[in-house]
Write a protein that holds these residues in place. Structure first.
Motif, PDB file in Angstrom:
ATOM      1  N   HIS A   1      32.687  -4.710 -41.752  1.00 12.95           N
ATOM      2  CA  HIS A   1      33.497  -5.929 -41.708  1.00 12.95           C
ATOM      3  C   HIS A   1      33.967  -6.339 -43.102  1.00 12.95           C
ATOM      4  N   ILE A   2      33.055  -6.255 -44.069  1.00  9.40           N
ATOM      5  CA  ILE A   2      33.344  -6.782 -45.407  1.00  9.40           C
ATOM      6  C   ILE A   2      34.231  -5.845 -46.220  1.00  9.40           C
ATOM      7  N   PHE A   3      34.018  -4.545 -46.084  1.00  9.30           N
ATOM      8  CA  PHE A   3      34.672  -3.595 -46.994  1.00  9.30           C
ATOM      9  C   PHE A   3      35.768  -2.755 -46.347  1.00  9.30           C
ATOM     10  N   VAL A   4      36.144  -3.038 -45.096  1.00  9.63           N
ATOM     11  CA  VAL A   4      37.159  -2.201 -44.452  1.00  9.63           C
ATOM     12  C   VAL A   4      38.482  -2.234 -45.230  1.00  9.63           C
ATOM     13  N   GLY A   5      38.750  -3.344 -45.918  1.00  9.79           N
ATOM     14  CA  GLY A   5      39.975  -3.435 -46.708  1.00  9.79           C
ATOM     15  C   GLY A   5      39.987  -2.512 -47.908  1.00  9.79           C
TER      16      GLY A   5
ATOM     17  N   PHE B   1      45.362 -16.455 -34.968  1.00 13.71           N
ATOM     18  CA  PHE B   1      44.529 -15.465 -35.640  1.00 13.71           C
ATOM     19  C   PHE B   1      43.061 -15.870 -35.623  1.00 13.71           C
ATOM     20  N   TRP B   2      42.789 -17.158 -35.871  1.00 14.30           N
ATOM     21  CA  TRP B   2      41.397 -17.599 -35.881  1.00 14.30           C
ATOM     22  C   TRP B   2      40.790 -17.592 -34.484  1.00 14.30           C
ATOM     23  N   LEU B   3      41.605 -17.807 -33.470  1.00 13.24           N
ATOM     24  CA  LEU B   3      41.107 -17.667 -32.105  1.00 13.24           C
ATOM     25  C   LEU B   3      40.680 -16.223 -31.848  1.00 13.24           C
ATOM     26  N   HIS B   4      41.453 -15.291 -32.356  1.00 13.53           N
ATOM     27  CA  HIS B   4      41.117 -13.877 -32.236  1.00 13.53           C
ATOM     28  C   HIS B   4      39.827 -13.563 -32.988  1.00 13.53           C
TER      29      HIS B   4
ATOM     30  N   PRO C   1      46.090  -9.947 -43.395  1.00 13.56           N
ATOM     31  CA  PRO C   1      45.123  -9.511 -44.411  1.00 13.56           C
ATOM     32  C   PRO C   1      44.616 -10.634 -45.312  1.00 13.56           C
ATOM     33  N   GLU C   2      45.471 -11.632 -45.596  1.00 12.96           N
ATOM     34  CA  GLU C   2      45.032 -12.713 -46.484  1.00 12.96           C
ATOM     35  C   GLU C   2      43.896 -13.515 -45.859  1.00 12.96           C
ATOM     36  N   LEU C   3      44.070 -13.910 -44.603  1.00 13.31           N
ATOM     37  CA  LEU C   3      43.032 -14.687 -43.926  1.00 13.31           C
ATOM     38  C   LEU C   3      41.789 -13.849 -43.666  1.00 13.31           C
ATOM     39  N   TYR C   4      41.989 -12.584 -43.330  1.00 13.86           N
ATOM     40  CA  TYR C   4      40.829 -11.719 -43.069  1.00 13.86           C
ATOM     41  C   TYR C   4      39.995 -11.554 -44.332  1.00 13.86           C
ATOM     42  N   ASP C   5      40.644 -11.242 -45.460  1.00 11.11           N
ATOM     43  CA  ASP C   5      39.910 -11.007 -46.699  1.00 11.11           C
ATOM     44  C   ASP C   5      39.263 -12.279 -47.224  1.00 11.11           C
ATOM     45  N   ASN C   6      39.911 -13.423 -47.021  1.00 12.77           N
ATOM     46  CA  ASN C   6      39.402 -14.681 -47.560  1.00 12.77           C
ATOM     47  C   ASN C   6      38.190 -15.184 -46.786  1.00 12.77           C
ATOM     48  N   LYS C   7      38.292 -15.229 -45.453  1.00 13.04           N
ATOM     49  CA  LYS C   7      37.207 -15.799 -44.654  1.00 13.04           C
ATOM     50  C   LYS C   7      36.840 -14.976 -43.427  1.00 13.04           C
ATOM     51  N   GLY C   8      37.830 -14.323 -42.808  1.00 12.74           N
ATOM     52  CA  GLY C   8      37.591 -13.665 -41.527  1.00 12.74           C
ATOM     53  C   GLY C   8      36.473 -12.647 -41.563  1.00 12.74           C
ATOM     54  N   ARG C   9      36.438 -11.825 -42.605  1.00 15.82           N
ATOM     55  CA  ARG C   9      35.421 -10.770 -42.664  1.00 15.82           C
ATOM     56  C   ARG C   9      34.017 -11.344 -42.784  1.00 15.82           C
TER      57      ARG C   9
ATOM     58  N   VAL D   1      33.073 -14.269 -41.536  1.00 12.92           N
ATOM     59  CA  VAL D   1      32.726 -14.799 -40.219  1.00 12.92           C
ATOM     60  C   VAL D   1      32.176 -13.688 -39.329  1.00 12.92           C
ATOM     61  N   LEU D   2      32.832 -12.529 -39.337  1.00 12.96           N
ATOM     62  CA  LEU D   2      32.380 -11.399 -38.513  1.00 12.96           C
ATOM     63  C   LEU D   2      31.027 -10.884 -38.981  1.00 12.96           C
ATOM     64  N   ALA D   3      30.816 -10.821 -40.306  1.00 13.09           N
ATOM     65  CA  ALA D   3      29.525 -10.366 -40.828  1.00 13.09           C
ATOM     66  C   ALA D   3      28.415 -11.340 -40.457  1.00 13.09           C
ATOM     67  N   ALA D   4      28.692 -12.652 -40.582  1.00 13.20           N
ATOM     68  CA  ALA D   4      27.684 -13.654 -40.219  1.00 13.20           C
ATOM     69  C   ALA D   4      27.368 -13.596 -38.730  1.00 13.20           C
ATOM     70  N   ALA D   5      28.393 -13.383 -37.898  1.00 13.14           N
ATOM     71  CA  ALA D   5      28.180 -13.281 -36.453  1.00 13.14           C
ATOM     72  C   ALA D   5      27.309 -12.081 -36.124  1.00 13.14           C
ATOM     73  N   THR D   6      27.522 -10.975 -36.837  1.00 13.73           N
ATOM     74  CA  THR D   6      26.728  -9.770 -36.607  1.00 13.73           C
ATOM     75  C   THR D   6      25.254 -10.021 -36.899  1.00 13.73           C
ATOM     76  N   MET D   7      24.959 -10.635 -38.045  1.00 16.04           N
ATOM     77  CA  MET D   7      23.562 -10.897 -38.395  1.00 16.04           C
ATOM     78  C   MET D   7      22.949 -11.951 -37.472  1.00 16.04           C
ATOM     79  N   PHE D   8      23.739 -12.915 -37.055  1.00 16.61           N
ATOM     80  CA  PHE D   8      23.243 -13.907 -36.097  1.00 16.61           C
ATOM     81  C   PHE D   8      22.849 -13.229 -34.790  1.00 16.61           C
ATOM     82  N   GLY D   9      23.685 -12.308 -34.317  1.00 14.44           N
ATOM     83  CA  GLY D   9      23.377 -11.584 -33.088  1.00 14.44           C
ATOM     84  C   GLY D   9      22.106 -10.766 -33.213  1.00 14.44           C
ATOM     85  N   TRP D  10      21.907 -10.139 -34.374  1.00 16.12           N
ATOM     86  CA  TRP D  10      20.694  -9.345 -34.582  1.00 16.12           C
ATOM     87  C   TRP D  10      19.457 -10.229 -34.576  1.00 16.12           C
ATOM     88  N   VAL D  11      19.516 -11.366 -35.289  1.00 16.97           N
ATOM     89  CA  VAL D  11      18.385 -12.301 -35.320  1.00 16.97           C
ATOM     90  C   VAL D  11      18.116 -12.854 -33.922  1.00 16.97           C
ATOM     91  N   LEU D  12      19.182 -13.156 -33.196  1.00 18.98           N
ATOM     92  CA  LEU D  12      19.035 -13.652 -31.831  1.00 18.98           C
ATOM     93  C   LEU D  12      18.320 -12.623 -30.954  1.00 18.98           C
TER      94      LEU D  12
END
Length: 251
Positions: free
Chosen positions: A18-22, A116-119, A168-176, A178-189
Motif C-alpha cells: 500500500h505504502i510503496f506501490v508508487g 475517490f475517498w468513498l472508494h 495519485p496526489e490523494l493516494y500518496d498524501n493520505k490514501g495509502r 488509510v489502507l495500511a492502517a486498515a490492514t493492521m487493524f484487520g490483523w489485530v482484530l
C-alpha cells in the motif's frame, strides 16, 4: 506464537505494498506492464482454485448453522458474493463517471475527491477483512497460508496501482496510509475477535465478490492493453503450486 508472528509479517508486507506501490516505476508503462498481467493471472488462479471451492465449504457451514436446505444455503453464500461484486462495481463506475465529468467540465483527468475517498473507504473495508482472514482461514495449513499471502500480495499490487492511477496526489498524501492502517487493524482484530464460522463465511463471501470484480476490472478491459502470455503464466504457475500443495497435504 509462530503462526501469529508469520501472519504479522504478512500483514506488514501488505502494508508495504500500500505504502510503496508508487515507487514501483517499472509498472508505469504503456502498454501495460507484463508484471501486472502476471499478477492478474495469479489473482484469477486464486479466484478459481481457492475462492470458488471455499465458497462451497462455507455453504456447508451455512447449512449446518441455519438448518436451511443445501440449495438455499449455497444460494445465500453466492448472493453475498454478488453483493460484494455489485458494491465494488458501483464504486468503480462512480469513479469512471466522475472522472469523465471533470474531464469534460474542467479538463482534469481526476475523479471528485469525495468519490475517490468513498472508494478508499470501501477498499479499506476489504483490507480489514482480508487481514482478519490471515488468522481465520478455512485452510489453516502453512502451505495454504503462503499461497493466500502470495495471491493477495500480487492482487494488492494491481489493485493499489489502479487506485493510485485514479488520483495519485490523494493516494500518496493520505490514501495509502488509510489502507495500511486498515490492514493492521484487520490483523489485530483477527487476534482479538474470534467470530463464529458463519460470520467468517459471510465475510469471506463478501470479499470474494469484491476480489472477483477487481481482478476482472484490472485485467480484462481492452484499454489496459494487457499481455496474454504473462497472464496465462501467472494463472498456470499458481494452479501448479496449489495442486502441488494439495497433493503434499493429502499424501
Amino acid at each position: 506464537m509462530a503462526g501469529t508472528t508469520i501472519s504479522a509479517l504478512m500483514a506488514l508486507a501488505f502494508c508495504a505494498v500500500h505504502i510503496f506501490v508508487g515507487k514501483l516505476r517499472f509498472l508505469e508503462r504503456t502498454p501495460r506492464s507484463r508484471w501486472l498481467s502476471f499478477a492478474g493471472g495469479v489473482a484469477v488462479g486464486y479466484v478459481f482454485l481457492h475462492i470458488l471451492p471455499e465458497l462451497g465449504a462455507h455453504a456447508a457451514t451455512f447449512e449446518d448453522a441455519t438448518g436451511f436446505k443445501a440449495e438455499l444455503a449455497e444460494g445465500l453464500v453466492y448472493t453475498l458474493s454478488l453483493v460484494g461484486l455489485a458494491l465494488f462495481y458501483g464504486l468503480e463506475r462512480a469513479l469512471s463517471v466522475s472522472r469523465d465529468q471533470r474531464m469534460a467540465n474542467e479538463g482534469r483527468d481526476r475523479p471528485e475527491r469525495g468519490v475517490f475517498w468513498l472508494h478508499i473507504a470501501a477498499s479499506a473495508l476489504l483490507m480489514i477483512v482480508i487481514a482478519y482472514l490471515l488468522n481465520h482461514r478455512e485452510d489453516a495449513s502453512m502451505g495454504g497460508m503462503i499461497l493466500y499471502f502470495a495471491a493477495m500480495m500480487l492482487h494488492f499490487v494491481t489493485a493499489d496501482f489502479g487506485t493510485r492511477a485514479d488520483h495519485p496526489e490523494l493516494y500518496d498524501n493520505k490514501g495509502r496510509w488509510v489502507l495500511a492502517a486498515a490492514t493492521m487493524f484487520g490483523w489485530v482484530l483477527g487476534l482479538a475477535l474470534d467470530l463464529p464460522e458463519m460470520a467468517i463465511g459471510c465475510l469471506f463471501a463478501f470479499v470474494a465478490g469484491g476480489i472477483v470484480l477487481l481482478v476482472l476490472k484490472e485485467e480484462l478491459p481492452e484499454e489496459r492493453k494487457s499481455f496474454f502470455w504473462p497472464f496465462l503464466a501467472g494463472a498456470l504457475l499458481y494452479a501448479a503450486l496449489v495442486l502441488g500443495e494439495t497433493h503434499l497435504a493429502a499424501g
